[in-house]
Every structure is written in C-alpha cells, then in structure tokens.
Scaffold this active site. Structure first.
Site, short mmCIF file in Angstrom:
data_model
loop_
_atom_site.label_atom_id
_atom_site.label_comp_id
_atom_site.label_asym_id
_atom_site.label_seq_id
_atom_site.Cartn_x
_atom_site.Cartn_y
_atom_site.Cartn_z
N HIS A 18 3.21 1.53 -1.88
CA HIS A 18 4.19 0.44 -1.80
C HIS A 18 5.21 0.71 -0.71
O HIS A 18 5.56 -0.18 0.07
CB HIS A 18 4.97 0.31 -3.13
CG HIS A 18 4.17 -0.18 -4.30
ND1 HIS A 18 4.22 0.43 -5.53
CD2 HIS A 18 3.32 -1.22 -4.44
CE1 HIS A 18 3.44 -0.23 -6.38
NE2 HIS A 18 2.88 -1.24 -5.74
N LYS A 42 0.18 -7.61 -17.36
CA LYS A 42 0.11 -6.15 -17.36
C LYS A 42 1.09 -5.58 -18.37
O LYS A 42 2.24 -6.01 -18.42
CB LYS A 42 0.48 -5.61 -15.97
CG LYS A 42 -0.57 -5.90 -14.91
CD LYS A 42 -0.20 -5.21 -13.61
CE LYS A 42 -1.26 -5.48 -12.53
NZ LYS A 42 -0.87 -4.93 -11.23
N ARG A 95 -5.47 -2.76 -0.05
CA ARG A 95 -6.15 -1.46 0.01
C ARG A 95 -7.65 -1.61 0.17
O ARG A 95 -8.32 -0.71 0.67
CB ARG A 95 -5.87 -0.66 -1.27
CG ARG A 95 -4.45 -0.17 -1.43
CD ARG A 95 -4.17 0.21 -2.85
NE ARG A 95 -4.36 -0.95 -3.74
CZ ARG A 95 -4.05 -0.97 -5.03
NH1 ARG A 95 -3.58 0.10 -5.61
NH2 ARG A 95 -4.23 -2.06 -5.75
N SER A 132 -0.15 1.94 -9.16
CA SER A 132 0.82 2.17 -10.23
C SER A 132 0.11 2.47 -11.54
O SER A 132 0.56 3.31 -12.33
CB SER A 132 1.73 0.95 -10.41
OG SER A 132 2.52 0.75 -9.28
O1 PNS Z 1 2.11 -5.46 -8.46
P1 PNS Z 1 1.31 -6.61 -9.04
O2 PNS Z 1 1.30 -6.56 -10.56
O3 PNS Z 1 -0.08 -6.69 -8.47
O4 PNS Z 1 2.09 -7.93 -8.61
C1 PNS Z 1 1.55 -9.19 -8.94
C2 PNS Z 1 2.61 -10.30 -8.75
C3 PNS Z 1 3.81 -10.02 -9.61
C4 PNS Z 1 3.04 -10.32 -7.30
C5 PNS Z 1 1.91 -11.61 -9.15
O5 PNS Z 1 1.59 -11.54 -10.50
C6 PNS Z 1 2.73 -12.84 -8.85
O6 PNS Z 1 2.76 -13.28 -7.73
N1 PNS Z 1 3.44 -13.38 -9.86
C7 PNS Z 1 4.27 -14.54 -9.68
C8 PNS Z 1 3.90 -15.66 -10.64
C9 PNS Z 1 3.65 -16.96 -9.91
O7 PNS Z 1 4.49 -17.46 -9.19
N2 PNS Z 1 2.42 -17.52 -10.08
C10 PNS Z 1 1.99 -18.78 -9.53
C11 PNS Z 1 1.43 -18.73 -8.12
S1 PNS Z 1 0.24 -17.52 -7.75
#
Ligand code: PNS
Length: 170
Positions: A18, A42, A95, A132
């Site tokens: 990150h 999660k 990745r 993570s």
């Molecule tokens: O580190 P992560 O868990 O892979 O992050 C995922 C995250 C939080 C970036 C993803 O779940 C996200 O974009 N959540 C926002 C929810 C949202 O707006 N959803 C609608 C459009 S995709």
C-alpha cells in the site's frame, strides 16, 4: 487545475505494498486522500480509527509529502467522498490479473456513477505477494509480520497475541 486523487482501501492494516502505491500516487497528483473505507464484505481486524492512525504514522515515518491526507468513509458511495473533496481520480494498486478482474467492474461503475476515472498503478514486484489478509493471518497466529508492513504497524501488531487480535466491531 489542481489534480486531486483518492487512494481507497480497507487498510486492515496498511502494508508495504500500500505504502508503495501511496508514494507513487503522491508523485503524480497535487493532493492525495488516502481513504479508509469500511468494506462490509471483509471481516475487520483493526478498528477504523486505528487504521487511520497507523496510516498517518506510516506515511509520516516514510517522509512522504504534506499533500497527503488520511480520512475514513463508512456511509454512502466512495464516489460521494470524491465529489465532496473535488477528486476526479481513484488510484488502485494492481498486483496481478486477479486484482485486475476484481477492480475492473468497480472502476467502470464508479466512472458511470460520477465520471471518476480509476488509475491503476503497479507496485514494486517485491510486494506482489503481500496482502492485508496475509498479514492478519500471520499476526493472529503469532508470526512475524515485520517484513510486510511499515514499522509502525509491526510495532503495533507484534506485542499483541492471537488472543488480542479478535475482529473489530466496525
Ligand atoms: O482494500 P480493499 O478491501 O480491497 O478495498 C476495497 C474498497 C473499499 C476500495 C471497495 O470495497 C470500494 O470501493 N468500496 C466502496 C463502496 C462503493 O462505493 N461501491 C459502489 C461502486 S463500486
């Protein structure tokens, strides 16, 4: 025109992968928001406030620029945060092809929702295996996570035992 970008994620906890993406993004944009987003899909380990403070310390310890802000977001769409702060770009680290497959639909939906474009950055391949979830698992079983996380996170996790590392409420 000021280019403002958001690096969203669960950051549970922030890893060296990150931090690598945050540094690369910070070099590309005038203002960068690192956003801790509650991901209901999660199970969380660290409370959101702890994730924010570990990110702030890690960014500061790495000597990264003053144009980076850390915030959190748990209600509403991610693009609503972008609109609120004037960000037009989301940045995600990639990745592998698995990440591309996971991120592509979200990138298209976010563009459709609010004209927010997603930029994919490639982290140093040295971090390609770091996640993570792997860090959470190693820490919960009492292993050494210091090769995978910034020093602040290593210091926070090492003294905790598997008994301490129960899922957070948020
Ligand atoms: O580190 P992560 O868990 O892979 O992050 C995922 C995250 C939080 C970036 C993803 O779940 C996200 O974009 N959540 C926002 C929810 C949202 O707006 N959803 C609608 C459009 S995709």
């Amino acid at each position: 025109m000021r280019r403002i970008a958001v690096v969203p994620g669960s950051f549970d906890p922030v890893t060296l992968g990150h931090l690598d993406v945050i540094e690369r993004a910070a070099n590309l944009f005038d203002e960068l928001h690192v956003l801790v987003v509650h991901n209901p899909d999660k199970g969380a380990l660290l409370p959101i406030g702890q994730r924010v403070s570990l990110l702030e310390r890690s960014i500061s310890d790495a000597g990264l620029g003053g144009h980076i802000r850390v915030a959190s977001w748990s209600v509403g769409l991610l693009v609503d945060y972008c609109t609120d702060v004037g960000a037009t770009v989301l940045v995600k680290g990639i990745r592998s092809q698995v990440d591309v497959a996971y991120e592509t639909p979200m990138a298209i939906v976010n563009r459709n929702l609010a004209h927010v474009e997603t930029v994919f950055l490639l982290p140093d391949p040295a971090h390609a295996h770091v996640s993570s979830s792997l860090v959470r698992q190693v820490a919960a079983l009492g292993g050494d996570v210091t090769p995978y996380v910034p020093p602040a996170v290593g210091e926070y996790l090492q003294p905790h035992t598997s008994v301490d590392l129960v899922p957070a409420a948020d």
